[in-house]
Motif scaffolding. Structure first.
Motif, mmCIF file in Angstrom:
data_model
loop_
_atom_site.group_PDB
_atom_site.id
_atom_site.type_symbol
_atom_site.label_atom_id
_atom_site.label_comp_id
_atom_site.label_asym_id
_atom_site.label_seq_id
_atom_site.Cartn_x
_atom_site.Cartn_y
_atom_site.Cartn_z
ATOM 1 N N ALA A 64 4.759 65.180 12.041
ATOM 2 C CA ALA A 64 5.476 63.823 11.489
ATOM 3 C C ALA A 64 4.625 63.491 10.282
ATOM 4 C CB ALA A 64 5.281 62.601 12.430
ATOM 5 N N ARG A 119 15.188 63.718 11.939
ATOM 6 C CA ARG A 119 15.240 62.450 11.496
ATOM 7 C C ARG A 119 13.912 61.657 12.043
ATOM 8 N NH1 ARG A 119 21.304 61.386 13.253
ATOM 9 N NH2 ARG A 119 20.560 62.885 14.598
ATOM 10 N N ARG A 120 13.850 60.568 11.113
ATOM 11 C CA ARG A 120 12.886 59.685 12.011
ATOM 12 C C ARG A 120 13.763 58.730 12.722
ATOM 13 N NH1 ARG A 120 9.360 57.994 6.788
ATOM 14 N NH2 ARG A 120 11.021 56.478 6.434
ATOM 15 N N LEU A 121 13.064 58.208 13.929
ATOM 16 C CA LEU A 121 13.728 57.512 14.948
ATOM 17 C C LEU A 121 13.891 55.985 14.475
ATOM 18 C CD1 LEU A 121 12.189 58.722 18.445
ATOM 19 C CD2 LEU A 121 14.683 58.492 17.856
ATOM 20 N N ALA A 122 12.675 55.818 13.513
ATOM 21 C CA ALA A 122 12.722 54.213 13.337
ATOM 22 C C ALA A 122 13.935 53.930 12.156
ATOM 23 C CB ALA A 122 11.605 53.946 12.509
ATOM 24 N N ASP A 123 14.307 54.867 11.301
ATOM 25 C CA ASP A 123 15.593 54.434 10.382
ATOM 26 C C ASP A 123 16.380 55.527 10.089
ATOM 27 O OD1 ASP A 123 13.849 56.298 8.988
ATOM 28 O OD2 ASP A 123 13.277 54.994 7.431
ATOM 29 N N ASP A 124 16.323 56.492 11.018
ATOM 30 C CA ASP A 124 17.332 57.756 10.893
ATOM 31 C C ASP A 124 17.260 58.542 9.445
ATOM 32 O OD1 ASP A 124 18.975 58.977 12.676
ATOM 33 O OD2 ASP A 124 20.844 57.653 11.813
ATOM 34 N N ARG A 125 16.248 58.435 8.998
ATOM 35 C CA ARG A 125 16.150 59.086 7.679
ATOM 36 C C ARG A 125 15.851 60.439 7.887
ATOM 37 N NH1 ARG A 125 13.049 59.980 2.750
ATOM 38 N NH2 ARG A 125 11.117 59.838 3.620
ATOM 39 N N LEU A 163 14.233 63.789 7.519
ATOM 40 C CA LEU A 163 12.795 64.234 6.965
ATOM 41 C C LEU A 163 13.069 65.871 6.790
ATOM 42 C CD1 LEU A 163 10.406 62.655 9.301
ATOM 43 C CD2 LEU A 163 11.143 61.871 7.257
ATOM 44 N N GLY A 209 7.915 59.788 16.925
ATOM 45 C CA GLY A 209 8.695 58.894 16.398
ATOM 46 C C GLY A 209 9.728 59.526 15.579
ATOM 47 N N LEU A 210 10.094 60.810 15.955
ATOM 48 C CA LEU A 210 11.190 61.413 15.400
ATOM 49 C C LEU A 210 12.254 62.087 16.333
ATOM 50 C CD1 LEU A 210 8.593 64.474 13.970
ATOM 51 C CD2 LEU A 210 9.675 62.309 12.813
#
Ligand code: C2E
Ligand code: MG
Ligand code: MG
Length: 545
Positions: free
Chosen positions: A14, A35-41, A43, A88-89
């Motif tokens: 990460a 994707r990042r769990l926090a904001d769905d971005r 990666l 967090g992914l």
């Protein structure tokens, strides 16, 4: 699902997805997105993922999606979200189901084909491709249920080819099969849309007419079938003739259930055969009665020999020239315990059908020969003893042996025995008949043609047969003094017999006028009530003295 852990020595992916982990993911040939769990971005979207167009990452996991590759190929995919919480992914794997689906479809198609094949085998006849009995029964059930609702009629026509065994025996089964196919085709051309023609087996066909709308419709179909069969078939460059008998039962008059209708159509078929084949017959309730009678008759006949219910009567034959006794015909009698006196005209055909004729025929031959030998031993001239041989006895192998055995066992000279054969027998298989007659004659046995004139043979035909005597049928004698035609026929037969060096014997002479007329025509011999009825042994012996 257990949460995946990375090896502690590895760098935190990460932290740096563009590092080693990113390179690994990039190379995996399965489409993946991180994707990042926090904001769905996003990666990382690996190369396999970038090759797909239109993947909707927003849908719920497990749902199938149809997407395309950048080259435009359709793909069926399913997403699987794998949350990697400690990191967090969210890893999304895109499974490609295209191949799986294809093979599933292929499998299903092949299963379907197998099912169809099984159905075909279960419901269709392999030889003709027509529906078989099972299918026919199902369709009949269905038609009857339907007719019950709508009030229309249903007809079952069962066909049985006449004498098909002979085709098989003569030309072999392969040609027989070809002919069956041709017949199936021909019969099919007699049907209309919605009718079901089936081949329940062997040389049988059955037609279901599921809807009768007007009177006379079935008659038309039946006529068409009989008519269609009269045209010859050409099979393997051979012209063959076939004919069929047809039995018909109609719902609701002749029965309401499939089983009853079929049974009744069979009875009607049986009646059509009995009436001379190549015809159709509608069921009528009397047929039941006749079958019952026949069954009783048959059962009785089977026991008749064992129970000693058979006996012989003896009808003398006289010379018209000298008035002397020249022969005697053995006539079979059956006195049945249950049925009383049964006429041979009645039970001989039944004995033929059931095959009992061989046993019965042997019994007659044996007893006639024994009796003749006894009369001969008593001294004096032995009149020849005439024994009737039915068509079935004549056409099956072994007749000559049976006759010779009877003669030998009785110790009788062959010249004392005469066999009476009807002309129909000679017509049926001329070559076979000629051979048998020749052998019999070489053995010294005499041969007479019985009931001459009632069959189809022409007088000219006679030349081909080694025959000693022609028995002019009673039919021509009855009116001989009044009917010019009968007189002419009798006269011609007598003249023909003379020129072929045969004897003519008139049967059924009942009056002295008939006897005088026959004498004037030059007839050699006579037999009939005017001279003597068929007599019990003692009475005949009294006459012999
Ligand atoms: P068939 O061989 O033509 O026998 C002559 C029949 O005519 C006999 O009937 C005889 O009783 C009858 N008859 C003789 N003279 C006269 C007459 O003047 N007037 C009339 N109205 N009838 C006369 P039967 O005994 O009832 O036999 C009928 C037929 O049954 C025979 O016809 C023959 O075809 C068959 N049959 C009889 N006995 C035997 C047998 O042992 N074996 C076989 N296979 N058939 C037999
Ligand atoms: Mg006879
Ligand atoms: Mg006769």
């Amino acid at each position: 699902m257990p949460e995946p852990r990375f090896h502690p020595d590895l760098p935190d992916p990460a932290a740096d997805l563009s590092g080693q982990a990113a390179a690994v993911l990039e190379a995996v040939p399965v489409a993946m997105v991180v994707r990042r769990l926090a904001d769905d971005r996003i990666l990382l979207a690996n190369a396999a993922f970038r090759d797909l167009e239109g993947v909707d990452l927003g849908t719920a996991s497990d749902r199938e999606q149809e997407v395309r590759t950048t080259a435009g190929e359709p793909r069926l995919v399913q997403l699987q979200d794998i949350p990697l919480r400690p990191l967090g992914l969210l890893l999304t794997v895109v499974h490609d189901l295209t191949q799986v689906r294809h093979s599933q479809q292929a499998l299903r198609a092949s299963e379907q084909r197998t099912e169809e094949e099984i159905r075909r085998l279960a419901y269709y006849d392999a030889l003709t491709g027509l529906p078989n009995r099972a299918f026919f029964l199902e369709q009949t059930e269905r038609a009857l249920a339907n007719a019950h609702r709508t009030g229309c009629g249903v007809a079952l026509l069962v066909c049985d080819l006449d004498d098909f065994k002979r085709i098989n025996d003569t030309y072999g089964h392969e040609l027989g099969d070809d002919l069956l196919r041709a017949i199936a085709h021909r019969l099919h051309s007699c049907t209309r849309r919605g009718d079901i023609l089936s081949r329940p087996g062997g040389d049988e066909f059955a037609l279901l007419v599921p809807r009768i709308d007007r009177d006379g419709e079935i008659l038309a179909v039946a006529n068409k079938i009989i008519e269609a069969m009269t045209r010859p078939f050409v099979v393997r460059d051979r012209e063959l003739h076939a004919a069929t008998s047809v039995g018909i039962a109609v719902y609701p008059d002749d029965g309401e259930a499939t089983g009853d209708l079929l049974k009744h159509a069979d009875l009607a078929l049986y009646a059509a055969k009995a009436e001379g084949r190549n015809r159709f017959q509608f069921f009528n309730p009397e047929m039941h009665l006749r079958v019952q009678q026949r069954t009783r008759l048959e059962a009785g006949l089977r026991r008749a020999l064992d129970r000693g219910e058979l006996s012989l009567l003896w009808q003398p034959q006289f010379s018209l020239r000298t008035g002397g006794l020249v022969g005697v015909e053995a006539l079979l009698r059956w006195h049945s315990g249950e049925l009383g006196e049964v006429s041979p005209a009645h039970f001989i055909p039944l004995a033929e059908e059931t095959g009992l004729i061989h046993e019965i025929g042997d019994w007659v031959l044996r007893n006639a020969c024994l009796q003749a030998a006894r009369w001969r031993q008593r001294g004096g001239d032995c009149p020849r003893v005439a024994v009737n041989i039915s068509g079935k006895q004549f056409s099956e192998p072994g007749l000559v042996e049976r006759v010779m055995t009877a003669l030998r066992e009785a110790g009788l000279e062959p010249g004392c025995l005469e066999l009476e054969i009807t002309e129909g027998v000679l017509m049926h298989d001329a070559e076979h008949a000629q051979n048998i007659l020749m052998t019999l004659r070489q053995g010294g046995v005499k041969v007479a043609i019985d009931d001459f004139g009632t069959g189809y043979s022409s007088l000219l035909y006679l030349r081909n047969y080694p025959v000693d005597r022609i028995k002019i049928a009673r039919e021509f004698i009855t009116d001989i003094t009044t009917c010019a035609n009968d007189a002419a026929i009798a006269g011609t037969v007598i003249a023909m017999a003379n020129s072929l060096d045969m004897r003519a014997l008139a049967e059924g002479v009942e009056t002295s006028a008939q006897a005088e007329y026959l004498r004037a025509l030059g007839c050699h011999e006579v037999q009939g009530f005017h001279f003597a009825r068929p007599l019990p042994r003692e009475e005949f012996e009294a006459l012999l003295e």
